[in-house]
Design an enzyme around this catalytic site. Structure first.
Site, PDB file in Angstrom:
ATOM      1  N   GLU A 265      33.164 -52.002  13.119  1.00  0.00           N
ATOM      2  CA  GLU A 265      32.616 -50.504  13.409  1.00  0.00           C
ATOM      3  C   GLU A 265      32.685 -50.205  14.822  1.00  0.00           C
ATOM      4  O   GLU A 265      32.372 -50.696  15.786  1.00  0.00           O
ATOM      5  CB  GLU A 265      31.002 -50.411  13.243  1.00  0.00           C
ATOM      6  CG  GLU A 265      30.620 -50.780  11.665  1.00  0.00           C
ATOM      7  CD  GLU A 265      29.082 -50.710  11.512  1.00  0.00           C
ATOM      8  OE1 GLU A 265      28.300 -50.161  12.456  1.00  0.00           O
ATOM      9  OE2 GLU A 265      28.424 -50.976  10.646  1.00  0.00           O
ATOM     10  N   GLU A 319      27.207 -38.573   6.430  1.00  0.00           N
ATOM     11  CA  GLU A 319      26.354 -38.993   5.507  1.00  0.00           C
ATOM     12  C   GLU A 319      24.875 -37.990   5.572  1.00  0.00           C
ATOM     13  O   GLU A 319      24.161 -38.696   6.737  1.00  0.00           O
ATOM     14  CB  GLU A 319      26.143 -40.574   5.366  1.00  0.00           C
ATOM     15  CG  GLU A 319      27.353 -41.095   4.960  1.00  0.00           C
ATOM     16  CD  GLU A 319      27.185 -42.746   5.527  1.00  0.00           C
ATOM     17  OE1 GLU A 319      26.691 -43.539   4.729  1.00  0.00           O
ATOM     18  OE2 GLU A 319      27.892 -43.193   6.457  1.00  0.00           O
TER      19      GLU A 319
END
Length: 404
Positions: A265, A319
């Site tokens: 990530e 999100e």
């Protein structure tokens, strides 16, 4: 209805290919989080992933709808087993049942190449989770062996950079003493099974925690003077490469010099709260755009210039249901409707830091040298020059450390 939906996404993808990603990254990975109630259907995500040139996708679960949608696309997948499953996965029978249902059933149509068991477990300070991590990884690997899948699917786990005790200069990279025993057993597992060591790295948190001390150009891969590691004389003009090499050195100190490291990530939010310094669309554009261009060059870090960087950008979509600060809901390259969150503005003539980082000297306009790290941290994040064990709750990412 289906025709209109197809036409809509086809129009978006056409505009993306011209407007967002003039240069595609080779072997780019992307994190596909789904903590939202307004994301496109998985079949509509396939062309979006392909539009950015991504060849690898990392899921935080093993969503069958996603895995079926990507069947026969050639896209490689890392699937996840959440922290809540670790205790159950200690049981070999349950591990084998999970692998059969969530991995074997999708092969070979969907190219699942890795399972990551747990996310940033060792920095939760939860003994029950930590004690379950390696046994769970071993059980999942044993299941793959029993099913004849261990040659094509590896098992690993993802770590936060706060597993490091020291990180600056990169040559002094070392793991936290309280984690060395646990990590050593896990590293032995990686070496024996041939699986990669995954690390989550976010220069954003370093800048956010200390914007006066950390030069913005240094974290955004913009031209800057950079720093030289006094022990190796290696020149670093971006923070991410320094973070990666600190991990390489920490591994080498425990005898794992050749272990593969993947960045599971990294990313930059396009929006944040008032106190989230640096969380802007312009900075996100520079960070992710420059990073993608670097990945397309297939250059390594100063310490390992010939090693390909396996990097998964966080994240594919914004999100809207993620808890925490505003930034947590704005890491996406795309909005939920499939349109770009911002233009990355990549061009073949742009000047990006990291293109030549193996020797001393300057690269681009000069900046003031990065100051010497303070002897005692004055806040939970002391920026690039040291690492704090403090964590930030990041929902699908787990607790992300305040990095370097």
């Amino acid at each position: 209805m289906e025709f209109h939906r197809f036409f809509f996404y086809a129009s978006i993808i056409l505009s993306i290919s011209v407007y967002l990603f003039p240069i595609m990254a080779n072997s780019m990975g992307i994190n596909y989080g789904q903590i939202a109630d307004n994301l496109p259907l998985p079949e509509d995500v396939v062309p979006i992933v392909k539009s950015i040139g991504a060849t690898k996708v990392k899921l935080y679960d093993a969503d069958p709808k996603v895995l079926k949608a990507f069947a026969n696309t050639g896209v490689e997948f890392i699937v996840g087993l959440g922290n809540e499953y670790l205790d159950k996965m200690r049981d070999p029978a349950k591990a084998q049942a999970w692998v059969k249902q969530n991995v074997q059933s999708h092969l070979p149509a969907t190219k699942i190449t890795c399972i990551f068991v747990g996310n940033e477990v060792l920095t939760f300070n939860d003994t029950s989770l930590s004690n379950s991590l390696l046994p769970a990884m071993q059980s999942v690997h044993t299941a793959l062996v029993n099913l004849g899948l261990d040659k094509q699917v590896t098992v690993t786990t993802a770590h936060s950079l706060s597993i490091l005790e020291t990180s600056y200069p990169p040559s002094s990279g070392a793991f936290r003493e309280d984690l060395v025993d646990c990590l050593s057993e896990t590293l032995s597992f990686h070496q024996k099974t041939g699986s990669p060591f995954l690390i989550n790295a976010y220069p954003f948190f370093a800048y956010k925690g200390n914007p006066k001390q950390v030069p913005l150009d240094f974290v955004l891969f913009q031209p800057n003077q950079g720093v030289i590691d006094p022990a190796t004389n290696l020149h670093y003009d971006n923070m991410l490469y320094a973070q990666i090499d600190a991990v390489y050195n920490a591994l080498a100190s425990l005898g794992y010099k050749k272990l593969a490291v993947h960045i599971s990530e990294t990313g930059w939010p396009s929006k944040g709260d008032e106190d989230e310094v640096g969380a802007t669309a312009d900075n996100a554009k520079k960070y992710n755009g420059n990073l993608i261009k670097l990945m397309s060059k297939k250059t390594g870090t100063p310490m390992r210039p010939n090693s390909d960087l396996n990097i998964y950008v966080f994240a594919l979509f914004n999100e809207n249901m993620k808890p925490g600060p505003t930034s947590e809901r704005n890491y996406g390259l795309f909005k939920p409707d499939g349109t770009p969150a911002y233009s990355l503005g990549i061009s073949s003539t742009s000047n990006v830091a990291g293109s030549n980082t193996t020797t001393g000297g300057t690269n681009g306009k000069p900046l003031s040298p990065i100051p010497t790290p303070p002897s005692t941290p004055t806040s939970s994040s002391t920026g690039y020059l040291s690492i704090s064990p403090a964590t930030v709750n990041t929902s699908s990412r787990g607790p992300c450390c305040l990095l370097l």
